[in-house]
Write an enzyme that holds these catalytic residues in place. Structure first.
Site, PDB file in Angstrom:
ATOM      1  N   LYS A  29      13.808 -56.829   4.445  1.00  0.00           N
ATOM      2  CA  LYS A  29      13.614 -56.214   5.765  1.00  0.00           C
ATOM      3  C   LYS A  29      12.554 -56.970   6.565  1.00  0.00           C
ATOM      4  O   LYS A  29      12.704 -57.186   7.780  1.00  0.00           O
ATOM      5  CB  LYS A  29      13.213 -54.742   5.604  1.00  0.00           C
ATOM      6  CG  LYS A  29      14.350 -53.875   5.064  1.00  0.00           C
ATOM      7  CD  LYS A  29      13.852 -52.516   4.606  1.00  0.00           C
ATOM      8  CE  LYS A  29      14.977 -51.717   3.923  1.00  0.00           C
ATOM      9  NZ  LYS A  29      14.510 -50.482   3.290  1.00  0.00           N
ATOM     10  N   GLN A  77      10.200 -45.808   2.042  1.00  0.00           N
ATOM     11  CA  GLN A  77      11.015 -46.534   1.065  1.00  0.00           C
ATOM     12  C   GLN A  77      11.271 -45.639  -0.153  1.00  0.00           C
ATOM     13  O   GLN A  77      10.326 -45.198  -0.808  1.00  0.00           O
ATOM     14  CB  GLN A  77      10.306 -47.824   0.625  1.00  0.00           C
ATOM     15  CG  GLN A  77      11.129 -48.705  -0.289  1.00  0.00           C
ATOM     16  CD  GLN A  77      12.361 -49.281   0.401  1.00  0.00           C
ATOM     17  OE1 GLN A  77      12.308 -49.697   1.549  1.00  0.00           O
ATOM     18  NE2 GLN A  77      13.483 -49.289  -0.306  1.00  0.00           N
ATOM     19  N   ASP A 111      15.156 -44.354  10.397  1.00  0.00           N
ATOM     20  CA  ASP A 111      16.088 -44.162   9.280  1.00  0.00           C
ATOM     21  C   ASP A 111      17.036 -43.002   9.547  1.00  0.00           C
ATOM     22  O   ASP A 111      18.019 -42.816   8.826  1.00  0.00           O
ATOM     23  CB  ASP A 111      15.296 -43.899   7.989  1.00  0.00           C
ATOM     24  CG  ASP A 111      15.729 -44.824   6.863  1.00  0.00           C
ATOM     25  OD1 ASP A 111      16.696 -45.572   7.044  1.00  0.00           O
ATOM     26  OD2 ASP A 111      15.098 -44.786   5.795  1.00  0.00           O
TER      27      ASP A 111
END
Length: 931
Positions: free
Chosen positions: A54, A98, A123
């Site tokens: 990422k 995460q 997200d």
């Protein structure tokens, strides 16, 4: 054989689009820097791989991706605290957590992911975002990354989603459920299954689109698949494989070999959905960052409707009949981030100074100052016009607009004048909170001012009772055997030319020079203050206690708004600048004629600490919902009488290039406007675009020779009956104030506040004379009775005036002597023949020149009731000599103020103060009787 839907290839196309979009926005907004924070708990090797991907992908497209690591030992409270910190920080546009969390503690993942601010949840995992997507509200909702990546893959397959039968196997909140929602709102007919669904094969073979996210390796085989279906495999599962060096290989939830023989298109594992998740994450981050950036420039202010009544009720009744927006909503509407706002209840807030930093690449809006003719007891309505114009610009012309006004003193509020929030249907609300305490800025000024006064007297006392050695040892005490100068003491050493910084290395002479200020008590100018009208504090004695050993001196109290600290607050441009100005404030001279400052007294840092909240502007709103900064309120006689530079600067950046900031200058144009230009604009560097000069027919009649008005007595009939001659004669004052504004190169729009008794001919006379005198335009206004709609013509005239290029210039050069600068103002602005300096004022001019203050601007302290020094001289007096009784210095604020006549800095209470009418409703808590 099925077409391979390569996520690697398609994600690259999406990332190229993101990269191009980032560059486009950055070209328009150079400070655009989209940033994603990844919160990682622990140190899982698999997580590190994903995070690294990422970060690398973000770097390639111009998005900064930062990993915020927390240790395995982090508790749920610590994780939530870190997320709150990121939520509040303007440095991060997007936040993800995460997963999985590598933690030694019991942490609820659901609570943690839902703690992310919904606007930063790139997200798409918060309940709010999931709910918006579930309801088809893609404008408000941020879609989850993996499902939106899957949708892109489906579209690339070429299948028509609308009307197709779609089956989603899996119901997780990260993939299955949001995937079903996205397909549903693309008009597919969707069935959601899971590992416990009966007759799963029978359902799957009917699907035109099959999305599998069940987490079971190769569960779905070719016989589950309809011929020609599109297969999206979200699974990634390790299985044993002796042919691989690692002893395992990755497979999906779909048996690829058998499925690919039946399907028309299928995603591989790996290289299918995985890369798409990263691409969609960065696309979401870009979109959120862009929206945040656009919100800085594009307002969406909701208007509060007015319910106009005739006759217009009292100001407090009008104010309390309106329901203000929550200030957090208004802050959001004008592009402020939650981290840039400190709420003080629901209806007012402070705005952080770093708001300027995020917008320093934006062009300022247009800058309007509202002033008036020479005031009369009949009132002209500057504050009401300021607010009415702001309401009109916002509601009638759809402009982004901000009002910047002074905070009223509690003294007049409870004395004779009443509040200062405007009037009628053009007010700042809540009116009671505006007039009473607000956020405590005036109390902070009172505390800081009086701390300095206490230290001044204490220092004189201690110097008179101690030897040089004892005084030095107490000023620089040994702590744990070590003697050390504080930072402010090091500044004093530098000022004295002493280079030694070790206290024990100073000579006896240097120690005495450092320790003794030798203040000449006869030169003390610093007074104590309080925010109450109290005539019996105009002269007092201090030091009468037995412990002070007979060290009595005469002094006085001023009202808080007359404190130099208030003027400093209004003229400062930053926290550092404020500390510097506070330190330079001169409180007296020493016996050798040198200035003694707050820095010399060692109190500058403490003053700054007391003022650290007061420096932030206070956000409120008008009756119609436009934003208002209420900040600072320096005395308009001995100070410059304008609200703060900081408020103006922030407002000008918030409204943007096409917006407007309307501020008000105290008293008439000869005082407030001249000081606004020659003092405030010098220190701010801001260029004004237009002057709005407020007048009324009644006030002009008084300037034309109309009868005096006595408080409490009926207003003479001359002010309610048509009298063109009186109006024309009084317009001499209006013409002079227009001339004064034009001297600075700024166009003038005259706002004539209409009363019901004004005749059409009287109003037309004012308009004609104003234009003949050089006004850009002259407009009749009725905003007091009609709100913004009553100032629509004024708003249009102001817009037109600001479209002319500004030719702004200062009245005088700072290089002129103090005497000459005073003379320029007296002759050019007041119309005097010359000035006459008293012996005392000549001595002061010589002293301030000797002390190095001659380059400061001038802040004339004179009556506001006449262009001259005599309040009885109305209209446009000529041929007079302006007497300068005394000259004083506000060095920290940054001006010299000559006194023309006697200036009272502590008002007294009248026989019947306003507070006779002020009370509280014991049931509702509402304030009653406030004007």
């Amino acid at each position: 054989m099925a077409m391979l839907l390569s996520g690697t290839k398609i994600s690259r196309e999406i990332l190229d689009e993101v990269k191009s979009s980032v560059a486009d926005v950055k070209e328009k907004y150079p400070k655009f820097n989209p940033t994603l924070a990844i919160v990682q708990v622990g140190d899982l090797a698999e997580s590190n791989i994903y995070i690294k991907k990422k970060i690398e992908a973000g770097k390639n497209v111009g998005i900064r991706v930062e990993c915020v690591k927390l240790p395995k030992s982090a508790t749920q409270l610590q994780v939530l605290s870190k997320i709150d910190e990121l939520n509040d920080s303007p440095d991060y546009d997007g936040i993800i957590v995460q997963l999985p969390l590598d933690t030694e503690n019991d942490i609820d993942t659901h609570i943690v992911t839902n703690a992310v601010n919904v606007r930063k949840d790139v997200d798409g995992l918060t309940i709010a975002n999931a709910g918006n997507i579930s309801q088809g509200d893609s404008e408000r909702g941020i879609p989850s990354c993996t499902p939106s990546g899957c949708l892109e893959l489906i579209r690339k397959s070429g299948i028509e989603i609308c009307g197709a039968r779609a089956v989603v196997i899996g119901r997780s909140k990260t993939v299955g459920s949001p995937m079903a929602d996205l397909l549903k709102w693309c008009d597919a007919t969707v069935t959601v299954c899971h590992s416990k669904t009966k007759n799963l094969q029978d359902i799957c073979v009917q699907a035109d689109i099959l999305v599998v996210a069940v987490g079971q390796p190769e569960m779905i085989t070719g016989d589950f698949i309809k011929q020609g279906a599109v297969i999206i495999d979200c699974g990634i599962n390790p299985i044993p494989d002796s042919t691989k060096k690692s002893g395992r290989r990755l497979v999906g939830d779909v048996h690829f070999a058998s499925a690919s023989k039946v399907a028309s298109a299928i995603t591989p594992v790996p290289g299918g959905v995985g890369p798409m998740t990263v691409a969609m994450l960065l696309r979401n981050t870009f979109k959120v960052a862009k929206k945040t950036c656009e919100n800085l420039t594009k307002w969406n202010v909701s208007v509060l409707p007015l319910e106009l009544k005739t006759p217009v009720p009292s100001d407090i009744d009008v104010a309390q009949a309106q329901t203000p927006k929550d200030i957090s909503k208004l802050a959001e509407e004008i592009g402020l981030l939650p981290s840039e706002v400190e709420l003080y209840g629901k209806k007012k807030a402070k705005v952080m100074l770093n708001t300027l930093e995020r917008r320093d690449d934006r062009k300022d809006g247009r800058y309007v100052v509202v002033t008036g003719i020479t005031p009369t007891p009949l009132g002209e309505g500057k504050s009401t016009t300021t607010i009415g114009l702001v309401q009109a610009l916002g509601t009638q012309t759809n402009k982004s607009v901000f009002a910047c006004v002074r905070q009223p003193s509690q003294g007049p509020t409870f004395g004779i004048k009443g509040g200062a929030a405007g009037g009628g249907y053009s007010q700042v609300i809540p009116m009671d909170e505006f007039n009473l305490h607000l956020t405590g800025d005036l109390h902070a000024i009172t505390a800081a001012n009086n701390l300095l006064a206490a230290q001044l007297d204490a220092r004189i006392f201690h110097e008179s009772t101690q030897t040089d050695t004892a005084l030095f040892n107490r000023l620089v005490p040994a702590k744990k055997g070590v003697r050390k100068f504080s930072d402010i003491q090091l500044r004093r050493l530098k000022k004295l030319g002493i280079n030694e910084t070790d206290p024990d290395s100073l000579t006896s002479e240097e120690k005495a020079k450092f320790a003794r200020l030798n203040i000449d008590k006869s030169t003390i100018t610093w007074q104590r203050v309080m925010d109450t009208n109290d005539r019996f504090l105009r002269k007092i004695t201090v030091g009468q206690g037995p412990a002070e050993q007979g060290r009595v001196r005469e002094t006085q109290f001023d009202i808080t708004v007359a404190s130099e600290i208030m003027a400093v607050l209004a003229l400062t441009t930053s926290l550092a600048d404020m500390r510097n100005r506070l330190g330079k404030m001169v409180v007296a001279s020493d016996t050798d004629g040198n200035p003694v400052t707050a820095d010399d007294l060692g109190v500058t840092g403490a003053l700054t600490v007391l003022m650290r909240e007061a420096i932030k502007p206070n956000l409120m709103q008008t009756l119609e919902g436009q934003p208002v900064f209420v900040h600072a309120g320096p005395f308009a006689n001995i100070a410059h009488g304008n609200s703060s530079i900081i408020a103006d600067k922030i407002a000008l950046k918030l409204v943007g290039e096409e917006g407007f900031v309307v501020t008000e200058a105290g008293f008439g144009a000869d005082i407030g406007m001249e000081k606004f230009f020659d003092i405030k604009c010098r220190y701010s560097g801001l260029i004004p675009n237009v002057v709005v000069l407020v007048a009324t027919v009644r006030a002009l009649k008084m300037h034309g020779g109309g009868p005096n008005v006595t408080a409490g007595a009926p207003i003479p009939s001359a002010y309610s009956e048509e009298n063109i001659e009186l109006v024309e004669q009084g317009c001499s004052n209006l013409a002079k104030q227009i001339e004064n504004a034009n001297m600075f190169g700024v166009p003038v729009v005259v706002a004539v506040n209409q009363f019901s008794c004004d005749s059409v001919r009287e109003l037309e006379t004012v308009q004609r004379v104003a234009k003949e005198a050089g006004a850009f335009n002259a407009v009749i206004c009725n905003h007091w009775a009609e709100g913004g709609a009553g100032a629509a013509d004024l708003a249009q005239a102001v817009i037109e005036a600001t479209e002319k290029p500004s030719q702004f210039r200062f009245l005088y050069s700072l290089e002129l002597s103090l005497e000459e600068k005073i003379r320029v103002i007296a002759r050019e602005i007041y119309g005097a023949e010359d000035i006459e300096l008293s012996n005392e004022s000549r001595k002061k001019i010589d002293l301030y020149t000797q002390q190095g203050f001659s380059s400061l601007p001038i802040c004339m302290a004179k009556t506001h009731l006449s262009l001259s020094h005599d309040p009885a001289l109305k209209g446009r007096p000529t041929g007079f000599t302006l007497p300068i009784r005394d000259v004083r210095a506000s060095v920290g604020a940054g001006f010299i103020y000559p006194l023309v006549g006697t200036m009272s800095t502590m008002p007294g209470l009248p026989t019947r103060p306003c507070f006779y009418d002020i009370d509280i409703d014991l049931k509702t808590g509402e304030v009653l009787g406030l004007m």
